[in-house]
Design an enzyme around this catalytic site. Structure first.
Site, short mmCIF file in Angstrom:
data_model
loop_
_atom_site.label_atom_id
_atom_site.label_comp_id
_atom_site.label_asym_id
_atom_site.label_seq_id
_atom_site.Cartn_x
_atom_site.Cartn_y
_atom_site.Cartn_z
N ARG A 8 0.88 -1.04 -0.12
CA ARG A 8 -0.05 -0.07 0.04
C ARG A 8 0.77 1.43 -0.44
O ARG A 8 1.89 1.33 0.92
CB ARG A 8 -0.64 -0.10 1.40
N HIS A 58 -0.28 4.13 -10.32
CA HIS A 58 -1.83 4.25 -9.53
C HIS A 58 -0.68 5.05 -7.89
O HIS A 58 -0.27 4.77 -6.53
CB HIS A 58 -1.97 2.37 -8.43
N ASP A 89 -12.62 9.88 -6.28
CA ASP A 89 -12.40 9.04 -6.37
C ASP A 89 -12.47 8.74 -8.02
O ASP A 89 -13.63 8.47 -7.72
CB ASP A 89 -12.73 7.53 -5.56
N GLU A 140 -2.85 9.01 -10.78
CA GLU A 140 -2.36 7.77 -11.26
C GLU A 140 -2.96 8.23 -12.86
O GLU A 140 -4.10 8.82 -13.51
CB GLU A 140 -3.77 6.74 -11.15
O1 TA6 Z 1 -7.44 4.40 -8.24
C1 TA6 Z 1 -8.75 4.76 -7.67
C2 TA6 Z 1 -9.05 3.19 -6.66
O2 TA6 Z 1 -9.39 2.29 -7.87
C3 TA6 Z 1 -10.34 3.14 -5.94
O3 TA6 Z 1 -11.01 3.30 -6.17
C4 TA6 Z 1 -9.54 2.55 -4.74
O4 TA6 Z 1 -10.15 1.60 -3.75
C5 TA6 Z 1 -8.29 2.53 -5.24
O5 TA6 Z 1 -7.80 2.76 -6.01
C6 TA6 Z 1 -7.59 1.22 -3.86
O6 TA6 Z 1 -7.49 0.12 -4.47
P1 TA6 Z 1 -6.57 -0.94 -3.79
O7 TA6 Z 1 -6.94 -2.19 -4.47
O8 TA6 Z 1 -5.15 -0.81 -3.63
O9 TA6 Z 1 -7.31 -0.52 -2.58
#
Ligand code: TA6
Length: 312
Positions: free
Chosen positions: A66, A167, A212, A271
């Site tokens: 993360r 991301h 988001d 992203e």
């Molecule tokens: O990029 C945004 C997103 O798709 C959100 O909807 C949010 O859930 C985030 O990514 C994190 O995703 P993850 O699967 O890493 O928890």
């Protein structure tokens, strides 16, 4: 190991996972885990961390790390039937000893080439042979460049289609003090409203609650202005039409087990992505998606900024 042949160091990271360290002569650095080909650190010449790594990040496969820069491939979010954001971020990649050459302007003294190919198990969930190459380079001005190349190596003549994102979790002093420029007036899909399409109104984007959004057909430059830190991140991208802006804010953060409750105050995800128009490759074809990040000092205070100066 940082020789002319190997312009990187190989080291052990958290939980004994292998990581690559890139160093630039003025003390700048970057770290990339082979697990996910995941950039977890990017530091400037003062040793300041420019990416946000969750205070509760778990470095234990199969949980993705993360923070930093997870790679979303072959699927962004739940735009398909695979696990969220695809599987590239939770596979162990290999160092690519002899990658096909990249144009010389993407060279630097500190870089690494990594590669992911599907395993038999991967082929069961996504039945396509591919080579996903990533070059991570730390430039002489401290800029961090990620170049992904995806090739269809299917021998059955079949094309495949994918979505993709870098991301990136940028480290910011205080999310409430940050603004994003370059996305104003664009159309976006709002993930908090069933991906309904809206048009952004008004000035630069500021933050006071969960966001988001998938901005569509975005310009190749986007800026994140951090007034408190007097720093501007400039994002340059090629081959990646869309840009996702995400911050979970307080309530959503508490539902994410590997994110600290207060972390949301100190990061913003912007992203570079290819989502609205998925990429289709026929056998033998290759796609390239390039992201260049730089962090430059800025001395403006709110309201005094000329966006053109930042974005030009
Ligand atoms: O990029 C945004 C997103 O798709 C959100 O909807 C949010 O859930 C985030 O990514 C994190 O995703 P993850 O699967 O890493 O928890």
């Amino acid at each position: 190991m940082a020789t002319e042949r190997h312009p990187f160091e190989l080291a052990k990271g958290t939980n004994g996972l292998d990581k690559i360290i890139l160093r630039e002569s003025r003390g700048r650095s970057a770290e990339i885990y082979l697990y996910g080909s995941h950039v977890t650190s990017w530091k400037n010449e003062n040793g300041e961390e420019l990416l946000h790594l969750s205070s509760k990040a778990i470095f234990k496969p199969p949980k993705p790390i993360r923070g930093g820069i997870p790679l979303c491939f072959p699927q962004f979010s739940n735009f398909g039937t695979l696990e969220s954001h695809g599987f590239a971020r939770n596979r162990i990649w290999e160092i690519d000893a002899s990658p096909p050459p990249l144009p010389s302007n993407s060279c630097s003294n500190a870089f690494v080439d990594l590669i992911l190919r599907p395993t038999e198990d991967d082929l069961k969930i996504w039945p396509h042979n591919f080579e996903l190459r990533l070059r991570v380079a730390l430039g002489t001005e401290g800029e961090l460049t990620l170049t992904s190349r995806i090739r269809n190596t299917n021998s059955d003549g079949k094309p495949f289609t994918f979505t993709f994102a870098y991301h990136t979790y940028f480290s910011v002093s205080d999310i409430s003090e940050v603004r994003v420029e370059g996305l104003e007036t664009l159309d976006y899909l709002d993930n908090l409203k069933n991906r309904e399409r809206f048009t952004e109104q008004g000035d630069a984007i500021t933050f006071e609650s969960e966001i988001d959004k998938i901005y569509l057909s975005t310009p190749t430059k986007i800026a994140i202005l951090d007034h408190e830190k007097k720093r501007t991140f400039v994002i340059r991208k090629d081959g990646l039409a869309d840009a996702v802006v995400w911050n979970p804010w307080d309530k959503k953060s508490k539902t994410i087990s590997d994110l600290g409750d207060e972390d949301y105050k100190h990061f913003l995800c912007v992203e570079a992505a290819a989502i609205e128009r998925p990429i289709t490759l026929k056998p033998g074809e290759e796609w390239k998606g390039r992201l260049e990040l730089s962090a430059v000092p800025s001395s403006y205070s709110s309201g005094q900024l000329d966006p053109k100066k930042v974005l030009e």
